[in-house]
Design a protein around this motif. Structure first.
Motif, PDB file in Angstrom:
ATOM      1  N   GLN A  16       2.903 -41.502  63.445  1.00  0.00           N
ATOM      2  CA  GLN A  16       2.816 -42.694  62.598  1.00  0.00           C
ATOM      3  C   GLN A  16       4.162 -42.981  61.949  1.00  0.00           C
ATOM      4  O   GLN A  16       4.577 -44.132  61.860  1.00  0.00           O
ATOM      5  CB  GLN A  16       1.756 -42.514  61.512  1.00  0.00           C
ATOM      6  N   ASP A  17       4.837 -41.942  61.490  1.00  0.00           N
ATOM      7  CA  ASP A  17       6.135 -42.112  60.842  1.00  0.00           C
ATOM      8  C   ASP A  17       7.155 -42.702  61.816  1.00  0.00           C
ATOM      9  O   ASP A  17       7.908 -43.609  61.462  1.00  0.00           O
ATOM     10  CB  ASP A  17       6.610 -40.759  60.308  1.00  0.00           C
ATOM     11  N   GLN A  18       7.157 -42.221  63.046  1.00  0.00           N
ATOM     12  CA  GLN A  18       8.086 -42.743  64.044  1.00  0.00           C
ATOM     13  C   GLN A  18       7.778 -44.195  64.395  1.00  0.00           C
ATOM     14  O   GLN A  18       8.687 -45.018  64.518  1.00  0.00           O
ATOM     15  CB  GLN A  18       8.042 -41.880  65.302  1.00  0.00           C
ATOM     16  N   ALA A  44       7.470 -49.644  53.572  1.00  0.00           N
ATOM     17  CA  ALA A  44       8.408 -48.859  52.762  1.00  0.00           C
ATOM     18  C   ALA A  44       9.766 -48.767  53.452  1.00  0.00           C
ATOM     19  O   ALA A  44      10.810 -48.942  52.812  1.00  0.00           O
ATOM     20  CB  ALA A  44       7.840 -47.467  52.508  1.00  0.00           C
ATOM     21  N   ARG A  45       9.755 -48.531  54.745  1.00  0.00           N
ATOM     22  CA  ARG A  45      11.015 -48.443  55.481  1.00  0.00           C
ATOM     23  C   ARG A  45      11.702 -49.811  55.587  1.00  0.00           C
ATOM     24  O   ARG A  45      12.915 -49.920  55.477  1.00  0.00           O
ATOM     25  CB  ARG A  45      10.783 -47.842  56.850  1.00  0.00           C
ATOM     26  N   ALA A  46      10.926 -50.847  55.806  1.00  0.00           N
ATOM     27  CA  ALA A  46      11.496 -52.197  55.890  1.00  0.00           C
ATOM     28  C   ALA A  46      12.123 -52.595  54.561  1.00  0.00           C
ATOM     29  O   ALA A  46      13.197 -53.200  54.536  1.00  0.00           O
ATOM     30  CB  ALA A  46      10.405 -53.207  56.287  1.00  0.00           C
ATOM     31  N   TYR A  47      11.460 -52.242  53.472  1.00  0.00           N
ATOM     32  CA  TYR A  47      12.022 -52.561  52.162  1.00  0.00           C
ATOM     33  C   TYR A  47      13.363 -51.851  51.964  1.00  0.00           C
ATOM     34  O   TYR A  47      14.315 -52.458  51.453  1.00  0.00           O
ATOM     35  CB  TYR A  47      11.032 -52.146  51.052  1.00  0.00           C
ATOM     36  N   GLN A  48      13.461 -50.601  52.386  1.00  0.00           N
ATOM     37  CA  GLN A  48      14.725 -49.867  52.290  1.00  0.00           C
ATOM     38  C   GLN A  48      15.811 -50.548  53.107  1.00  0.00           C
ATOM     39  O   GLN A  48      16.960 -50.656  52.650  1.00  0.00           O
ATOM     40  CB  GLN A  48      14.552 -48.425  52.761  1.00  0.00           C
ATOM     41  N   LEU A  49      15.465 -51.026  54.295  1.00  0.00           N
ATOM     42  CA  LEU A  49      16.454 -51.702  55.143  1.00  0.00           C
ATOM     43  C   LEU A  49      16.920 -53.019  54.529  1.00  0.00           C
ATOM     44  O   LEU A  49      18.114 -53.326  54.548  1.00  0.00           O
ATOM     45  CB  LEU A  49      15.853 -51.980  56.533  1.00  0.00           C
ATOM     46  N   VAL A  50      15.993 -53.782  53.998  1.00  0.00           N
ATOM     47  CA  VAL A  50      16.310 -55.084  53.425  1.00  0.00           C
ATOM     48  C   VAL A  50      17.110 -54.929  52.128  1.00  0.00           C
ATOM     49  O   VAL A  50      17.984 -55.742  51.827  1.00  0.00           O
ATOM     50  CB  VAL A  50      15.020 -55.904  53.205  1.00  0.00           C
ATOM     51  N   LEU A  84      -2.258 -47.156  56.534  1.00  0.00           N
ATOM     52  CA  LEU A  84      -1.214 -46.169  56.286  1.00  0.00           C
ATOM     53  C   LEU A  84       0.036 -46.487  57.107  1.00  0.00           C
ATOM     54  O   LEU A  84       1.153 -46.464  56.586  1.00  0.00           O
ATOM     55  CB  LEU A  84      -1.711 -44.763  56.611  1.00  0.00           C
ATOM     56  N   LEU A  85      -0.157 -46.819  58.366  1.00  0.00           N
ATOM     57  CA  LEU A  85       0.967 -47.157  59.238  1.00  0.00           C
ATOM     58  C   LEU A  85       1.727 -48.368  58.699  1.00  0.00           C
ATOM     59  O   LEU A  85       2.959 -48.353  58.606  1.00  0.00           O
ATOM     60  CB  LEU A  85       0.470 -47.433  60.657  1.00  0.00           C
ATOM     61  N   MET A 132      -3.020 -32.617  62.992  1.00  0.00           N
ATOM     62  CA  MET A 132      -2.846 -33.749  62.096  1.00  0.00           C
ATOM     63  C   MET A 132      -1.365 -34.013  61.833  1.00  0.00           C
ATOM     64  O   MET A 132      -0.964 -35.138  61.688  1.00  0.00           O
ATOM     65  CB  MET A 132      -3.620 -33.464  60.799  1.00  0.00           C
ATOM     66  N   THR A 133      -0.566 -32.960  61.811  1.00  0.00           N
ATOM     67  CA  THR A 133       0.857 -33.126  61.555  1.00  0.00           C
ATOM     68  C   THR A 133       1.518 -33.975  62.635  1.00  0.00           C
ATOM     69  O   THR A 133       2.350 -34.824  62.331  1.00  0.00           O
ATOM     70  CB  THR A 133       1.544 -31.752  61.461  1.00  0.00           C
TER      71      THR A 133
END
Length: 79
Positions: free
Chosen positions: A8-10, A71-77, A64-65, A1-2
């Motif tokens: 998914q994270d990548q 979340a990552r896109a929000y950090q970039l923006v 989830l993906l 699962m890890t």
């Protein structure tokens, strides 16, 4: 699962890097949202078949993906 979570994270990071605005505005269609809600209700009521349960699991993995990518896109923006 890890390994699955790591994959998914990548993928989420890649999606956010390539198209942050599109990721932030993405929503499942109304029809798909209704299907997910129906399957969720069926699971809660204990009336879901094994194939429907597998279908729901796929949708939840997609959700989830997309959530990770948002979340990552929000950090970039926000930079």
């Amino acid at each position: 699962m890890t390994a699955f979570v790591s994959a998914q994270d990548q993928i989420a990071s890649f999606m956010a890097d390539v198209m942050p605005q599109q990721i932030l505005s993405f929503k499942f269609s109304n029809d798909l949202q209704r299907r997910i809600q129906l399957l969720t209700d069926m699971k809660k009521n204990g009336t879901i078949s094994s194939s429907e349960s597998e279908e729901l699991e796929k949708y939840l993995n997609y959700d989830l993906l997309i959530g990770l990518a948002k979340a990552r896109a929000y950090q970039l923006v926000a930079k």
